[in-house]
Design a protein around this motif. Structure first.
Motif, PDB file in Angstrom:
ATOM      1  N   PHE A  52      82.990   0.727  13.504  1.00 25.02           N
ATOM      2  CA  PHE A  52      81.819   0.677  14.385  1.00 25.02           C
ATOM      3  C   PHE A  52      80.762   1.679  13.937  1.00 25.02           C
ATOM      4  N   MET A  53      81.190   2.904  13.634  1.00 26.44           N
ATOM      5  CA  MET A  53      80.243   3.922  13.215  1.00 26.44           C
ATOM      6  C   MET A  53      79.607   3.548  11.875  1.00 26.44           C
ATOM      7  N   GLY A  54      80.387   2.910  11.009  1.00 23.55           N
ATOM      8  CA  GLY A  54      79.833   2.463   9.742  1.00 23.55           C
ATOM      9  C   GLY A  54      78.787   1.375   9.923  1.00 23.55           C
ATOM     10  N   LEU A  55      79.056   0.448  10.842  1.00 30.51           N
ATOM     11  CA  LEU A  55      78.092  -0.623  11.102  1.00 30.51           C
ATOM     12  C   LEU A  55      76.772  -0.063  11.613  1.00 30.51           C
ATOM     13  N   MET A  56      76.843   0.935  12.480  1.00 29.05           N
ATOM     14  CA  MET A  56      75.626   1.502  13.054  1.00 29.05           C
ATOM     15  C   MET A  56      74.703   2.099  11.987  1.00 29.05           C
ATOM     16  N   GLN A  57      75.260   2.457  10.857  1.00 26.99           N
ATOM     17  CA  GLN A  57      74.458   3.054   9.786  1.00 26.99           C
ATOM     18  C   GLN A  57      73.794   2.005   8.901  1.00 26.99           C
ATOM     19  N   HIS A  58      74.181   0.728   9.069  1.00 26.76           N
ATOM     20  CA  HIS A  58      73.693  -0.287   8.139  1.00 26.76           C
ATOM     21  C   HIS A  58      72.858  -1.376   8.799  1.00 26.76           C
ATOM     22  N   ILE A  59      72.673  -1.330  10.119  1.00 30.72           N
ATOM     23  CA  ILE A  59      71.803  -2.301  10.771  1.00 30.72           C
ATOM     24  C   ILE A  59      70.351  -1.936  10.461  1.00 30.72           C
ATOM     25  N   PRO A  60      69.525  -2.892  10.063  1.00 28.99           N
ATOM     26  CA  PRO A  60      68.151  -2.587   9.645  1.00 28.99           C
ATOM     27  C   PRO A  60      67.340  -1.881  10.725  1.00 28.99           C
ATOM     28  N   GLN A  61      66.471  -0.995  10.294  1.00 27.07           N
ATOM     29  CA  GLN A  61      65.602  -0.254  11.201  1.00 27.07           C
ATOM     30  C   GLN A  61      64.683  -1.216  11.953  1.00 27.07           C
ATOM     31  N   GLY A  62      64.523  -0.948  13.241  1.00 23.66           N
ATOM     32  CA  GLY A  62      63.651  -1.759  14.077  1.00 23.66           C
ATOM     33  C   GLY A  62      64.321  -2.958  14.711  1.00 23.66           C
ATOM     34  N   GLU A  63      65.554  -3.263  14.317  1.00 21.65           N
ATOM     35  CA  GLU A  63      66.244  -4.428  14.875  1.00 21.65           C
ATOM     36  C   GLU A  63      66.799  -4.106  16.259  1.00 21.65           C
ATOM     37  N   PRO A  64      66.561  -4.977  17.255  1.00 27.48           N
ATOM     38  CA  PRO A  64      67.143  -4.739  18.578  1.00 27.48           C
ATOM     39  C   PRO A  64      68.607  -5.155  18.601  1.00 27.48           C
ATOM     40  N   ILE A  65      69.431  -4.315  19.167  1.00 29.38           N
ATOM     41  CA  ILE A  65      70.851  -4.635  19.303  1.00 29.38           C
ATOM     42  C   ILE A  65      71.297  -4.342  20.729  1.00 29.38           C
ATOM     43  N   ALA A  66      72.377  -4.985  21.122  1.00 28.19           N
ATOM     44  CA  ALA A  66      73.004  -4.693  22.406  1.00 28.19           C
ATOM     45  C   ALA A  66      74.385  -4.110  22.156  1.00 28.19           C
ATOM     46  N   LEU A  67      74.706  -3.050  22.881  1.00 29.22           N
ATOM     47  CA  LEU A  67      76.064  -2.516  22.923  1.00 29.22           C
ATOM     48  C   LEU A  67      76.662  -2.933  24.252  1.00 29.22           C
ATOM     49  N   ILE A  68      77.743  -3.668  24.192  1.00 35.43           N
ATOM     50  CA  ILE A  68      78.409  -4.177  25.390  1.00 35.43           C
ATOM     51  C   ILE A  68      79.772  -3.512  25.475  1.00 35.43           C
ATOM     52  N   CYS A  69      79.953  -2.705  26.488  1.00 37.05           N
ATOM     53  CA  CYS A  69      81.181  -1.926  26.639  1.00 37.05           C
ATOM     54  C   CYS A  69      82.085  -2.605  27.658  1.00 37.05           C
ATOM     55  N   ALA A  70      83.350  -2.760  27.300  1.00 34.34           N
ATOM     56  CA  ALA A  70      84.335  -3.366  28.197  1.00 34.34           C
ATOM     57  C   ALA A  70      85.524  -2.433  28.341  1.00 34.34           C
ATOM     58  N   ASP A  71      85.963  -2.226  29.569  1.00 34.05           N
ATOM     59  CA  ASP A  71      87.088  -1.334  29.847  1.00 34.05           C
ATOM     60  C   ASP A  71      88.072  -2.073  30.740  1.00 34.05           C
ATOM     61  N   PHE A  72      89.336  -2.116  30.302  1.00 34.03           N
ATOM     62  CA  PHE A  72      90.362  -2.857  31.031  1.00 34.03           C
ATOM     63  C   PHE A  72      90.578  -2.244  32.412  1.00 34.03           C
TER      64      PHE A  72
END
Length: 315
Positions: A158-178
């Motif tokens: 996850f941390m690696g992905l966050m470093q490679h998403i292009p600048q300016g792109e909108p993303i959603a973080l969806i957190c789920a907890d059992f």
């Protein structure tokens, strides 16, 4: 290496074919200038249709196919499109009787046929070792990025992905907890709890690509959706709730929309966690099941804009 083999033997083409339990596919190709590429057309060939390549490997690991017309007919019958074969030389890729596939030298120069056999005898085992080591490396990378219990990606990935998403792109973080995983572990045992987590991961992967679902804690997951707006994310959350119901699991959900890059990932996750725990409290009060848990007073600013040095997600 294929280029060196092809030029030394004055061949039209040199290819490596790799096998799995059902098919054989071309994975590497060198071709002489002017010779058309066929690698894209030589994918997922049923092993039965590729058996003509394997017939000469016993007892030798290298064979010169002396019946090119039969080979061309086999290729045609198998709907395998390739350059016309006049004089193929093939080497079996195997280590300790484990077959990886074969290397094919297409149309070497007639005066190089003897050299072709000697050369492939020397290099097929080395090629086999290279392919085996490549597969081991891929497997190690996969293990390093994958949660072994659920099969989804882990926090490191996850941390690696966050470093490679292009600048300016909108993303959603969806957190789920059992919800109430401890009760399942205490009542039915940890194996039941593990199975519940696998079902939760499966539910999330049915909505978001598996490579965008991450287990970041014991019973906490994060899904990442790229190039989305608020309506898109609400639809994803709705589908996740439905998927949880179908799997027979219960989880609280929260989300935030951000514009990349996110300067402080941990702070962004904390923002999303805030709304996830808000959803969890409402779940205990049995008030939210068919309601949107996001408050109406969403920020009017563009997702991800900073205010006084702080990210402003749309919660």
């Amino acid at each position: 290496m294929l280029e060196s083999i092809g030029e030394a033997l004055k061949a039209d083409k040199v290819m490596i074919f790799e096998e799995d339990e059902e098919n054989v596919s071309a994975t590497y190709e060198w071709k002489k200038e002017g010779v058309p590429s066929t690698i894209d057309k030589l994918q997922k060939i049923p092993r039965e249709k590729a058996k003509a390549f394997y017939q000469g490997y016993v007892p030798s690991e290298v064979t010169i196919i002396n019946d090119p017309e039969r080979m061309n007919k086999a290729l045609k019958d198998g709907n395998i499109s390739a350059v016309k074969i006049n004089s193929p030389v093939s080497g079996h890729l195997a280590i300790n009787r484990k077959s990886f596939g074969f290397v094919e030298v297409v149309n070497p120069a007639p005066d190089k046929l003897k050299d072709a056999s000697l050369l492939l005898t020397a290099v097929t085992r080395f090629l086999s070792v290279l392919i085996r080591n490549r597969d081991i490396y891929k497997r190690l990378r996969q293990l390093g990025n994958t949660d072994q219990l659920t099969g989804v990606m882990n926090r490191h990935r996850f941390m690696g992905l966050m470093q490679h998403i292009p600048q300016g792109e909108p993303i959603a973080l969806i957190c789920a907890d059992f919800n109430d995983l401890k009760d399942i572990n205490d009542t039915d045992g940890h194996e039941a709890g593990d199975e519940a987590l696998r079902k939760m991961a499966c539910a999330m992967c049915s909505v978001v690509d598996q490579n965008r679902v991450f287990r970041v804690g014991g019973d906490e997951f994060i899904a990442v959706a790229e190039e989305v707006n608020l309506d898109d994310v609400k639809e994803i959350v709705k589908k996740m709730r439905q998927a949880f119901d179908e799997q027979g699991v219960s989880a609280a959900l929260g989300y935030g929309i951000f514009k990349m890059p996110i300067d402080d990932i941990e702070a962004a996750i904390a923002e999303v966690d805030h709304w996830m725990y808000y959803d969890k409290r409402r779940a205990k009060e049995e008030q939210h099941k068919d309601q949107d848990f996001i408050p109406d007073h969403l920020p009017e600013k563009t997702a991800g804009q900073k205010e006084e040095g702080k990210e402003n997600p749309e919660q």
